[in-house]
Design a protein around this motif. Structure first.
Motif, PDB file in Angstrom:
ATOM      1  N   GLU A  66      -6.494  -2.624  -8.570  1.00 27.17           N
ATOM      2  CA  GLU A  66      -6.029  -1.962  -7.055  1.00 27.17           C
ATOM      3  C   GLU A  66      -4.827  -2.116  -6.721  1.00 27.17           C
ATOM      4  O   GLU A  66      -3.784  -0.816  -6.516  1.00 27.17           O
ATOM      5  CB  GLU A  66      -6.581  -2.678  -5.629  1.00 27.17           C
ATOM      6  N   SER A  67      -4.143  -2.870  -6.178  1.00 20.18           N
ATOM      7  CA  SER A  67      -2.882  -3.630  -6.999  1.00 20.18           C
ATOM      8  C   SER A  67      -1.475  -2.400  -7.309  1.00 20.18           C
ATOM      9  O   SER A  67      -0.934  -1.655  -7.517  1.00 20.18           O
ATOM     10  CB  SER A  67      -2.185  -4.201  -7.418  1.00 20.18           C
ATOM     11  N   VAL A  68      -1.971  -2.375  -8.844  1.00 20.75           N
ATOM     12  CA  VAL A  68      -1.638  -1.559  -9.893  1.00 20.75           C
ATOM     13  C   VAL A  68      -1.680  -0.093  -9.444  1.00 20.75           C
ATOM     14  O   VAL A  68      -0.990   0.838  -9.684  1.00 20.75           O
ATOM     15  CB  VAL A  68      -1.580  -2.044 -11.213  1.00 20.75           C
ATOM     16  N   VAL A  69      -2.418  -0.019  -9.716  1.00 23.93           N
ATOM     17  CA  VAL A  69      -3.083   1.438  -9.445  1.00 23.93           C
ATOM     18  C   VAL A  69      -2.277   2.382  -8.031  1.00 23.93           C
ATOM     19  O   VAL A  69      -1.521   3.038  -7.402  1.00 23.93           O
ATOM     20  CB  VAL A  69      -4.527   1.961  -9.090  1.00 23.93           C
ATOM     21  N   ALA A  70      -2.187   1.875  -6.959  1.00 27.53           N
ATOM     22  CA  ALA A  70      -0.871   1.559  -5.395  1.00 27.53           C
ATOM     23  C   ALA A  70       0.115   1.895  -6.068  1.00 27.53           C
ATOM     24  O   ALA A  70       0.524   2.981  -5.284  1.00 27.53           O
ATOM     25  CB  ALA A  70      -1.739   0.349  -4.531  1.00 27.53           C
ATOM     26  N   ASP A  71       0.729   0.861  -7.306  1.00 27.76           N
ATOM     27  CA  ASP A  71       2.106   0.678  -7.113  1.00 27.76           C
ATOM     28  C   ASP A  71       2.103   3.056  -7.868  1.00 27.76           C
ATOM     29  O   ASP A  71       3.249   3.579  -8.067  1.00 27.76           O
ATOM     30  CB  ASP A  71       2.109   0.275  -8.183  1.00 27.76           C
ATOM     31  N   LEU A  72       1.185   2.761  -9.103  1.00 29.12           N
ATOM     32  CA  LEU A  72       1.156   4.182  -9.481  1.00 29.12           C
ATOM     33  C   LEU A  72       1.595   5.568  -8.562  1.00 29.12           C
ATOM     34  O   LEU A  72       2.302   6.274  -8.726  1.00 29.12           O
ATOM     35  CB  LEU A  72       0.150   4.742 -10.664  1.00 29.12           C
ATOM     36  N   ARG A  73       0.346   5.534  -8.170  1.00 34.32           N
ATOM     37  CA  ARG A  73       0.033   6.488  -6.742  1.00 34.32           C
ATOM     38  C   ARG A  73       1.793   6.683  -6.133  1.00 34.32           C
ATOM     39  O   ARG A  73       2.000   7.981  -5.503  1.00 34.32           O
ATOM     40  CB  ARG A  73      -0.967   6.223  -5.674  1.00 34.32           C
ATOM     41  N   ALA A  74       2.246   5.298  -5.597  1.00 34.93           N
ATOM     42  CA  ALA A  74       3.426   5.408  -4.864  1.00 34.93           C
ATOM     43  C   ALA A  74       4.286   6.529  -5.812  1.00 34.93           C
ATOM     44  O   ALA A  74       5.894   6.766  -5.261  1.00 34.93           O
ATOM     45  CB  ALA A  74       3.662   4.117  -4.624  1.00 34.93           C
ATOM     46  N   ARG A  75       4.432   6.205  -7.110  1.00 32.80           N
ATOM     47  CA  ARG A  75       5.476   7.013  -8.110  1.00 32.80           C
ATOM     48  C   ARG A  75       5.461   8.133  -8.460  1.00 32.80           C
ATOM     49  O   ARG A  75       6.148   9.216  -8.646  1.00 32.80           O
ATOM     50  CB  ARG A  75       5.902   5.445  -9.057  1.00 32.80           C
ATOM     51  N   GLY A  76       4.189   8.515  -7.563  1.00 34.18           N
ATOM     52  CA  GLY A  76       3.814  10.081  -7.782  1.00 34.18           C
ATOM     53  C   GLY A  76       2.822  10.149  -9.054  1.00 34.18           C
ATOM     54  O   GLY A  76       2.703  11.556  -9.468  1.00 34.18           O
ATOM     55  N   GLU A  77       3.173   9.190  -9.762  1.00 28.87           N
ATOM     56  CA  GLU A  77       1.720   9.275 -10.728  1.00 28.87           C
ATOM     57  C   GLU A  77       0.669   9.574  -9.728  1.00 28.87           C
ATOM     58  O   GLU A  77      -0.186   9.123  -9.633  1.00 28.87           O
ATOM     59  CB  GLU A  77       1.788   8.074 -11.805  1.00 28.87           C
ATOM     60  N   LYS A  78      -0.588  10.534 -10.983  1.00 30.67           N
ATOM     61  CA  LYS A  78      -2.017  11.375 -10.600  1.00 30.67           C
ATOM     62  C   LYS A  78      -2.605  10.226 -11.332  1.00 30.67           C
ATOM     63  O   LYS A  78      -2.629  10.149 -12.660  1.00 30.67           O
ATOM     64  CB  LYS A  78      -2.133  12.757 -11.216  1.00 30.67           C
ATOM     65  N   VAL A  79      -3.835   9.494 -11.028  1.00 29.50           N
ATOM     66  CA  VAL A  79      -4.537   8.722 -11.160  1.00 29.50           C
ATOM     67  C   VAL A  79      -5.728   8.781 -10.784  1.00 29.50           C
ATOM     68  O   VAL A  79      -6.405   9.556  -9.750  1.00 29.50           O
ATOM     69  CB  VAL A  79      -3.774   7.242 -10.619  1.00 29.50           C
TER      70      VAL A  79
END
Length: 79
Positions: A66-79
């Protein structure tokens, strides 16, 4: 994004020269050990598929998906 790219740590291939016995130099690449991994995301009730390096897998184990996916989304990466 290249195929050999970790979505969590950002690791990419390293570039350099291969040096033979006669000292001839040719280009080569050091590829990161990336795996295509499927993680269950409980908050969304679905799986996410990530290209992660072995260090990225350890990061997910430590911090949680959950934490890692939140960081990916904050970076603008599509998950």
């Amino acid at each position: 994004m290249s195929a050999r790219h970790c979505q969590v740590t950002g690791r990419k291939p390293g570039f350099g020269k291969q040096v033979s016995h006669s000292h001839r130099r040719t280009s080569r690449r050091w590829l990161p050990n990336t795996q295509r991994r499927r993680y269950w995301l409980p908050s969304e009730g679905r799986y996410v598929v990530l290209n992660v390096s072995t260090k990225g897998i350890k990061t997910i184990d430590r911090r949680g998906i959950e934490s890692v996916v939140a960081d990916l989304r904050a970076r603008g990466e599509k998950v």
